[in-house]
Design a protein around this motif. Structure first.
Motif: not given
Length: 334
Positions: A92-93, A189-191, A212-221, A248-256
């Motif tokens: 996806s990326s 948009d989707k990305k 966006l970091t990953w794709e989205i469902q544009k029509e559902e937004s 993509v340009s912001e610091p990443k959080i720790n998903v753990r």
């Protein structure tokens, strides 16, 4: 993950008790992965969006087993990155950038035209040419978790975002003079996402404009304006995965460090029914009462107790005279 990692013990213990041994238990687990996920699919080309590269699934199993065998890890469930769960698309990326298309009613042509010039406000003061790979202060995620607007997400200078496994909520702060939707500029948009507004001087103020970091469902937004406060945007994820950042340009959080648990209501009806049954059986066992499969057997025995040809015909039903083994075979106690 909120709460202790043993919160699933009751459900898992119910499966283990029903299956009788570790081998059968593992067959159930991997059977679920086979039926409901792309765990067993092998990616044959770069364009494949489902499955794993050859040998990667086996390595993943061995890695998780090794992590759980290390007693120095106190919460081994969290060692597996939740961002790799669900559909597990690996490409996806790498999807090429597409031309930005706007949602109906949110296109640039429908927004007020920029007559008085424009200026751009950066989306986050922390966003620089040298973006840290993680939040500079890991404990900051605890602060985010305490705020409903940044739960499982983060707070940035001009916006905050939160997420569940299926969608993302974004709140972009606007000036108090923004009271009507026609003053807003929202392009999704989707990305890619772009959010801003026209101020009292008719200047264009861009608050968020990034991939966006990953794709989205544009029509559902969808989006809406809370006058004088913020633009609320709901994005539906294309894949069920945990995002480490909104853009993509912001610091990443720790998903753990986030709450990766899923409510039962997110599961299909069959899974909810099975988990409910296992939890009921566990409760019944603790109370010394028949489990669901035992209760069904006893109900059948009770119907046959007074049937024609039964040695107990005419006698009150007495469950102590009968016993049922793990295979469901009924025998008469002497």
């Amino acid at each position: 993950m909120a709460g202790s990692v043993d919160q699933y013990d009751a459900a898992l213990l119910g499966i283990l008790q029903n299956e009788g041994n570790i081998s059968n238990f593992l067959q159930v687990m991997f059977g679920f992965l086979f039926r409901r996920t792309d765990f067993y699919l092998i990616m044959k080309g770069e364009n494949d969006k489902l499955g794993f590269p050859q040998g990667m699934a086996d390595k993943l199993v061995l890695q998780v087993r090794k992590l759980n065998s290390n007693q120095s890890i106190t919460e081994t469930v969290k060692t597996e990155d939740p961002s790799q769960q669900a559909s597990s698309s690996k490409t996806s990326s790498d999807i090429n950038e597409v031309e930005i298309e706007t949602l109906p009613g949110t296109s640039e042509s429908n927004a007020p035209q920029n007559v008085g010039g424009s200026r751009t406000i950066p989306a986050d003061s922390a966003v620089t040419s040298d973006i840290p790979s993680r939040e500079p202060h890991p404990e900051q995620q605890q602060v985010y978790q305490a705020n409903a607007e940044s739960y499982n997400g983060a707070v940035r200078e001009n916006f905050a975002w939160s997420q569940s496994i299926t969608d993302i909520d974004v709140r972009v702060n606007v000036h108090k003079c923004i009271t009507k939707g026609k003053q807003c500029i929202v392009s999704i948009d989707k990305k890619h996402i772009k959010v801003g507004y026209k101020d009292s001087d008719n200047d264009t103020v861009i608050l968020l404009d990034d991939n966006l970091t990953w794709e989205i469902q544009k029509e559902e937004s969808i989006w809406s304006l809370v006058p004088g406060e913020h633009i609320h945007i709901n994005l539906e994820k294309k894949e069920e995965r945990w995002w480490e950042s909104l853009v993509v340009s912001e610091p990443k959080i720790n998903v753990r460090k986030i709450d990766c648990s899923r409510p039962m209501t997110d599961l299909d009806q069959e899974a909810q029914s099975k988990i409910g049954e296992m939890m009921f059986n566990e409760q019944q066992k603790r109370l010394g009462l028949p489990q669901s499969h035992e209760q069904k057997t006893y109900d059948m025995m009770k119907q046959a107790w007074d049937a024609e040809g039964s040695p107990f015909k005419g006698q009150p039903f007495d469950a102590s005279k009968l016993s049922v083994n793990s295979g469901g075979v009924v025998s008469i106690n002497e």
